[in-house]
Design a protein around this motif. Structure first.
Motif, mmCIF file in Angstrom:
data_model
loop_
_atom_site.group_PDB
_atom_site.id
_atom_site.type_symbol
_atom_site.label_atom_id
_atom_site.label_comp_id
_atom_site.label_asym_id
_atom_site.label_seq_id
_atom_site.Cartn_x
_atom_site.Cartn_y
_atom_site.Cartn_z
ATOM 1 N N ARG A 481 0.999 -1.445 0.161
ATOM 2 C CA ARG A 481 0.325 0.218 0.037
ATOM 3 C C ARG A 481 1.203 1.646 0.257
ATOM 4 O O ARG A 481 1.300 1.201 0.498
ATOM 5 C CB ARG A 481 -0.616 0.067 1.174
ATOM 6 N N LEU A 482 0.504 2.552 -0.829
ATOM 7 C CA LEU A 482 1.410 3.082 -1.170
ATOM 8 C C LEU A 482 0.059 4.771 -0.331
ATOM 9 O O LEU A 482 -0.746 4.433 -0.930
ATOM 10 C CB LEU A 482 2.019 3.663 -1.944
ATOM 11 N N PRO A 483 1.118 6.194 -0.319
ATOM 12 C CA PRO A 483 0.065 7.206 -0.193
ATOM 13 C C PRO A 483 -0.731 7.705 -1.300
ATOM 14 O O PRO A 483 -1.314 7.377 -1.732
ATOM 15 C CB PRO A 483 0.639 8.406 0.898
ATOM 16 N N THR A 484 0.317 7.511 -2.353
ATOM 17 C CA THR A 484 -0.343 7.836 -3.500
ATOM 18 C C THR A 484 0.625 6.885 -5.024
ATOM 19 O O THR A 484 1.816 6.605 -4.731
ATOM 20 C CB THR A 484 -0.077 9.541 -4.106
ATOM 21 N N LEU A 485 0.710 6.399 -6.043
ATOM 22 C CA LEU A 485 0.652 6.394 -6.691
ATOM 23 C C LEU A 485 2.331 7.447 -7.631
ATOM 24 O O LEU A 485 1.030 8.165 -7.870
ATOM 25 C CB LEU A 485 -0.009 5.156 -8.191
ATOM 26 N N PRO A 486 2.720 6.992 -8.535
ATOM 27 C CA PRO A 486 4.213 7.995 -8.996
ATOM 28 C C PRO A 486 3.010 8.302 -10.453
ATOM 29 O O PRO A 486 3.282 7.153 -10.939
ATOM 30 C CB PRO A 486 4.602 7.791 -8.800
ATOM 31 N N THR A 487 3.590 9.558 -10.497
ATOM 32 C CA THR A 487 2.830 9.448 -12.174
ATOM 33 C C THR A 487 4.387 10.763 -12.450
ATOM 34 O O THR A 487 5.157 10.806 -11.897
ATOM 35 C CB THR A 487 1.895 10.937 -12.135
ATOM 36 N N ASN A 488 3.852 10.206 -14.134
ATOM 37 C CA ASN A 488 5.496 11.391 -14.457
ATOM 38 C C ASN A 488 4.629 12.789 -15.124
ATOM 39 O O ASN A 488 3.804 13.166 -14.082
ATOM 40 C CB ASN A 488 5.358 11.208 -15.893
ATOM 41 N N PRO A 489 5.777 13.892 -15.698
ATOM 42 C CA PRO A 489 5.196 15.287 -15.599
ATOM 43 C C PRO A 489 3.788 14.867 -16.411
ATOM 44 O O PRO A 489 3.058 16.596 -16.279
ATOM 45 C CB PRO A 489 6.144 15.715 -16.592
ATOM 46 N N ASN A 490 2.996 14.179 -17.190
ATOM 47 C CA ASN A 490 2.013 13.811 -18.126
ATOM 48 C C ASN A 490 0.694 13.832 -17.048
ATOM 49 O O ASN A 490 -0.133 14.102 -17.713
ATOM 50 C CB ASN A 490 2.100 13.784 -19.649
ATOM 51 N N GLY A 491 1.246 13.532 -16.367
ATOM 52 C CA GLY A 491 0.279 13.233 -15.111
ATOM 53 C C GLY A 491 -0.221 11.468 -15.065
ATOM 54 O O GLY A 491 -1.049 10.832 -14.533
ATOM 55 N N LYS A 492 0.649 10.973 -16.119
ATOM 56 C CA LYS A 492 0.435 9.630 -15.954
ATOM 57 C C LYS A 492 1.633 8.158 -15.564
ATOM 58 O O LYS A 492 2.672 9.192 -14.366
ATOM 59 C CB LYS A 492 0.912 8.688 -17.629
ATOM 60 N N LEU A 493 0.515 7.784 -14.795
ATOM 61 C CA LEU A 493 1.069 6.088 -14.016
ATOM 62 C C LEU A 493 2.808 6.005 -14.334
ATOM 63 O O LEU A 493 2.855 5.825 -15.179
ATOM 64 C CB LEU A 493 0.208 5.515 -14.330
#
Length: 506
Positions: A481-493
């Protein structure tokens, strides 16, 4: 200079051709030679004459069931010799077999049936399959009886016609049905020197199951094509038993996925195999550690091959052309391979580009069944785009630089993270989920699922849910479990960020 390998086309396939006839061509001049030995407890031994008779008898039986040329036949068979016999029998009769893993769930198979509309399903009662699939189910008992029937004639014809279909996971998350022509087996001859160093006198032991496409091609079809002997471990043989089987049965070539080599070395760091010339590795990236440790333990080299379901292997190292350190090897002679830039042209040597295969390659797929748009997306002009990236040196050796997409490798099977994520997203309490393969220790990778939720979820329940919805090789072995999933500068996973994060904080 451009990142392009082209030393001329491979010799053309005969105008009248049948893949099964090509594979069994040596059955008449080597009738009493052992074609297949299932090594281990209660192993079977098949001569070339017996193998051809069983294949052509089964072909007769399939035709007697009302099946005709061009009909699709789904294979839901187990890890037994029935698998390659039925596979070749279908092709000999002009039918279109679809070999599948016995690990697939009934739900997986139901989706395939909807895609394929098969005329029949060849079924082992111990393998998951819908009981009312809307077409005849031919059980193994009936297939066994067909072996004794009079031989059918090979259905000869255009080498470009459809011969078989295999499934691969696509970047869309939906497994895609890859259509291959009869000529695909002709193209595999480029591997004989370009990867295997294969001779008619060889005894090639493949560690995989009969119903894995890697075993089907490298472990069976190719040795039989040249008139060599194929050795397959009996069902249930553990990796720890393989050294003894290799030695006892005087295997001269060994083929396996990297994980099998790793397990063997962990059980026996010093392996004495006086008859073994070398080993072959494919299915996932081979690490330099395993390569070096295997050589230390056996004094035999490992030769790696890179490929995909759409074109089998086309870049490899071999006894005649060992790989430069850190590279995959070089394109097999007869292939036309390039590393392309964003403009669709080959990049300069040393620059990173997308690994591509020329559309003229006889081993390249015909396309994805029922998905012309998906097929078109894989091509840029005259080139098929693999989705993987690499660099080429001035001797045409290629260094792998990762995937354009985020396909995962699980024990040699390519798995789409989107398929895993789509299944887990239905678990109560999960608000977002991402799947990727992570390195848990040196040379060991497994599928992990990272999720967000209001609270930690029960891992036992998560695993049970995965077991009920995904084939075993697609199931995550780790949940976090993570607080949030990481995204790239374009907001994609960003699955790469997940992998990097896991390395930083194991």
């Amino acid at each position: 200079m451009q990142s392009l390998f082209d030393q001329g086309p491979f010799r053309p396939c005969p105008a009248s051709f049948n893949m099964a006839a090509h594979v069994l061509a040596h059955a008449d001049d080597l009738p009493d030679k052992v074609a297949l030995s299932v090594v281990g407890k209660d192993g079977d031994v098949w001569t070339y004459a017996a193998l051809k008779a069983a294949v052509l008898g089964t072909a007769t039986g399939l035709r007697a069931q009302g099946l005709s040329a061009g009909d699709i036949v789904l294979m839901r068979l187990g890890n037994t010799v029935e698998f390659p016999i039925a596979y070749l029998a279908c092709i000999a009769a002009g039918l279109i077999p679809v070999p599948t893993s016995s690990q697939l769930t009934e739900a997986d198979v139901t989706k395939m049936i909807a895609d394929l509309s098969p005329a029949a399903i060849l079924h082992d009662p111990g393998v998951p399959c819908p009981q009312n699939p809307g077409c005849p189910l031919l059980e193994t008992e009936a297939l066994h009886a067909m072996r004794m029937l009079p031989p059918a004639d090979f259905a000869m014809g255009d080498p470009d016609r459809l011969a078989y279909i295999i499934y691969t996971s696509g970047t869309s998350g939906k497994p895609r049905a890859v259509m291959h022509a009869h000529r695909a087996i002709w193209a595999r001859q480029m591997m004989f020197e370009g990867w295997y160093g294969l001779r008619q006198s060889d005894r090639l032991l493949h560690a995989g199951a009969f119903n894995w496409t890697y075993t089907l091609g490298t472990g069976l079809m190719d040795p039989w094509t040249i008139g060599a002997t194929a050795l397959i471990p009996a069902q249930g043989a553990p990796a720890s038993a393989l050294p003894d089987l290799l030695a006892k049965h005087k295997a001269t070539i060994f083929a396996a996925a990297p994980g099998v080599y790793r397990k063997m070395l962990s059980h026996a760091p010093d392996i004495h195999l006086p008859d073994l010339r070398h080993g072959l590795s494919a299915g996932e990236k081979l690490s330099e550690t395993i390569r070096e440790d295997w050589f230390t333990a056996t004094d035999a080299a490992l030769y790696e091959a890179y490929g995909m379901s759409e074109c089998s292997t086309f870049i490899s190292s071999s006894p005649s052309a060992p790989a430069h350190t850190g590279t995959l090897g070089r394109p097999q002679v007869g292939r036309r391979i390039a590393l392309l830039g964003e403009d669709g042209a080959p990049v300069t040597l040393g620059e990173e580009g997308t690994i591509a295969v020329h559309k003229s390659d006889p081993g390249l797929m015909l396309g994805y069944l029922g998905a012309p748009e998906d097929t078109a997306e894989k091509f840029a002009g005259d080139w098929f785009l693999t989705g993987d990236r690499g660099t080429m040196d001035d001797e045409h050796y290629i260094t792998y630089a990762g995937r354009n997409d985020d396909m995962m490798n699980a024990g040699g099977f390519r798995v789409s993270p989107l398929e895993v994520e789509a299944a887990l997203a239905r678990f109560p309490g999960i608000t977002a989920v991402a799947a990727t393969d992570v390195e848990v220790k040196a040379d060991v990778r497994l599928i992990a699922a990272f999720y967000t939720s209001d609270h930690d979820l029960d891992e036992t329940a998560l695993k049970a849910f995965a077991e009920g919805t995904l084939a075993r090789y697609k199931q995550p072995r780790l949940f976090k479990r993570l607080p949030t999933l990481p995204t790239n500068p374009n907001g994609k996973l960003s699955r790469r960020a997940l992998r990097d994060q896991f390395k930083a904080k194991p």
